[in-house]
Design a protein around this motif. Structure first.
Motif, short mmCIF file in Angstrom:
data_model
loop_
_atom_site.label_atom_id
_atom_site.label_comp_id
_atom_site.label_asym_id
_atom_site.label_seq_id
_atom_site.Cartn_x
_atom_site.Cartn_y
_atom_site.Cartn_z
N GLY A 201 0.77 -1.24 0.00
CA GLY A 201 0.00 0.00 0.00
C GLY A 201 0.80 1.28 0.00
N SER A 202 2.13 1.23 -0.14
CA SER A 202 2.90 2.48 -0.08
C SER A 202 4.00 2.52 -1.14
CB SER A 202 3.49 2.67 1.32
OG SER A 202 4.31 1.56 1.67
N LYS A 203 5.05 1.76 -0.99
CA LYS A 203 6.23 1.82 -1.85
C LYS A 203 5.94 1.28 -3.26
CE LYS A 203 10.98 0.02 -2.11
NZ LYS A 203 11.96 -0.85 -1.44
N TRP A 204 6.38 2.04 -4.29
CA TRP A 204 6.27 1.58 -5.67
C TRP A 204 7.63 1.10 -6.16
CZ3 TRP A 204 1.98 1.01 -8.66
CH2 TRP A 204 0.80 1.62 -8.22
N ILE A 205 7.65 -0.02 -6.88
CA ILE A 205 8.87 -0.57 -7.47
C ILE A 205 8.66 -0.63 -8.98
CG2 ILE A 205 10.39 -2.57 -7.62
CD1 ILE A 205 9.63 -3.23 -4.73
N GLU A 206 9.56 0.01 -9.74
CA GLU A 206 9.43 0.06 -11.20
C GLU A 206 10.42 -0.89 -11.86
OE1 GLU A 206 9.76 3.29 -14.88
OE2 GLU A 206 9.45 3.99 -12.81
N LEU A 207 9.95 -1.61 -12.87
CA LEU A 207 10.76 -2.57 -13.61
C LEU A 207 10.67 -2.22 -15.08
CD1 LEU A 207 9.32 -5.68 -11.75
CD2 LEU A 207 11.56 -4.64 -11.33
N LYS A 208 11.77 -1.76 -15.67
CA LYS A 208 11.77 -1.31 -17.05
C LYS A 208 11.92 -2.48 -18.02
CE LYS A 208 13.41 3.36 -16.12
NZ LYS A 208 14.41 4.41 -16.44
N SER A 209 11.06 -2.46 -19.04
CA SER A 209 11.08 -3.47 -20.12
C SER A 209 11.05 -4.90 -19.57
CB SER A 209 12.32 -3.28 -21.00
OG SER A 209 12.31 -2.00 -21.60
N LEU A 210 10.28 -5.09 -18.49
CA LEU A 210 10.21 -6.44 -17.90
C LEU A 210 9.52 -7.43 -18.84
CD1 LEU A 210 10.57 -8.31 -15.40
CD2 LEU A 210 8.25 -7.65 -14.75
N ILE A 211 8.42 -7.00 -19.46
CA ILE A 211 7.66 -7.87 -20.34
C ILE A 211 8.04 -7.56 -21.78
CG2 ILE A 211 5.36 -8.71 -20.95
CD1 ILE A 211 6.03 -9.00 -17.97
N PRO A 212 8.61 -8.50 -22.53
CA PRO A 212 9.03 -8.22 -23.91
C PRO A 212 7.84 -8.00 -24.84
CG PRO A 212 9.24 -10.55 -23.44
CD PRO A 212 8.88 -9.89 -22.13
N SER A 213 8.11 -7.42 -25.99
CA SER A 213 7.04 -7.12 -26.93
C SER A 213 6.35 -8.37 -27.45
CB SER A 213 7.59 -6.31 -28.11
OG SER A 213 8.63 -7.01 -28.76
N ASP A 214 7.08 -9.49 -27.51
CA ASP A 214 6.51 -10.75 -28.01
C ASP A 214 6.21 -11.70 -26.87
OD1 ASP A 214 9.13 -11.17 -27.30
OD2 ASP A 214 9.59 -12.50 -28.99
N TRP A 215 5.62 -11.17 -25.78
CA TRP A 215 5.35 -12.00 -24.61
C TRP A 215 4.49 -13.20 -24.98
CZ3 TRP A 215 0.12 -12.17 -23.73
CH2 TRP A 215 -0.65 -11.07 -24.13
N LYS A 216 4.66 -14.25 -24.21
CA LYS A 216 3.97 -15.50 -24.51
C LYS A 216 3.22 -16.02 -23.27
CE LYS A 216 7.54 -16.82 -27.83
NZ LYS A 216 6.85 -16.09 -28.88
N THR A 217 2.07 -16.60 -23.51
CA THR A 217 1.28 -17.20 -22.43
C THR A 217 2.09 -18.29 -21.74
OG1 THR A 217 -0.78 -16.75 -23.59
CG2 THR A 217 -0.83 -18.46 -21.90
N GLY A 218 2.12 -18.23 -20.41
CA GLY A 218 2.85 -19.22 -19.62
C GLY A 218 4.29 -18.86 -19.35
N ALA A 219 4.83 -17.83 -20.03
CA ALA A 219 6.22 -17.45 -19.82
C ALA A 219 6.38 -16.72 -18.49
CB ALA A 219 6.70 -16.55 -20.96
N THR A 220 7.56 -16.85 -17.87
CA THR A 220 7.87 -16.14 -16.64
C THR A 220 9.02 -15.18 -16.89
OG1 THR A 220 9.35 -17.93 -15.93
CG2 THR A 220 7.07 -18.00 -15.14
#
Length: 228
Positions: A201-220
């Motif tokens: 409920g307070s601190k924000w954590i930012e992750l740049k380009s975490l999800i690639p443009s060609d993301w796939k179902t089931g990928a981690t």
């Protein structure tokens, strides 16, 4: 609701059966098959007050029963993967977790009770060798619908919001808590996706380009961080 790591809360627990004595792949948190094997199958469904509309998914608890001389001193350490309530219970444990409540040779007695008095406390989750990861949920449909779920979430922090950066609008778009620990968004941003999430409920954590443009179902996708 806050829990001291030193104090126990009195309650009751029961168990649910499965052929492999593991968790259920249909739990309300949305972990699917991962939820049945997480923590070696020592998992639990919890009452509404602990489930907290899905915020409580992934939380870890120490649960121990109160029937000397049958009960072990440490009890079970479980991860929340489901929501469920029995006869005034806060925990519906997998068979493996329920078995851990007993000292060797005494589990059959506890199973015969069906429901036992217990005490529990919140404890930090630990996943040695694993960072926090975001998995593209099985319900996702590229490129029009993206659903995410956090796995290997250590510590006692809770993820209370998730947002994706929409570059063309220069704004963060809120993902919806679809159910349990699953966050979703129709028509997600194109290209590599920046993600940020709010912790407890307070601190924000930012992750740049975490999800690639060609993301796939089931990928981690590995965040390269871990929560406290």
């Amino acid at each position: 609701m806050c829990y001291s790591q030193d104090s126990f809360v009195s309650s009751r627990a029961t168990y649910y059966g499965s052929p492999e004595c593991l968790g259920t792949p249909t739990g309300a948190c949305g972990y699917k098959e991962f939820g049945s094997i997480l923590n070696g199958g020592e998992v639990s469904g919890v009452s509404y007050k602990l489930f907290k509309d899905g915020v409580g998914c992934g939380a870890c608890y120490q649960v121990r029963c109160k029937y000397p001389p049958h009960c072990s001193a440490d009890g079970a350490r479980v991860v929340v993967t489901d929501h469920g309530e029995g006869d005034h219970t806060d925990f519906i444990l997998s068979n493996r977790a329920y078995n851990k409540l007993a000292i060797p040779g005494q589990a059959e007695i506890l199973f015969s009770y069906g429901v036992v008095d217990i005490e529990y406390r919140r404890i930090p989750c630990q996943y040695p060798g694993y960072n926090l990861m975001f998995k593209v949920h099985e319900h996702s449909r590229y490129p029009n619908y993206l659903a995410l779920i956090a796995i290997y979430q250590a510590g006692v922090s809770e993820i209370t919001a998730v947002e994706l950066w929409q570059e063309d609008c220069k704004e963060w778009r809120c993902m919806r808590r679809a159910y349990g620990a699953v966050w979703d968004l129709p028509n997600p941003p194109e290209g590599a996706i920046n993600l940020r999430f709010q912790v407890s409920g307070s601190k924000w954590i930012e992750l740049k380009s975490l999800i690639p443009s060609d993301w796939k179902t089931g990928a981690t996708y590995n965040t390269a961080i871990q929560l406290d």
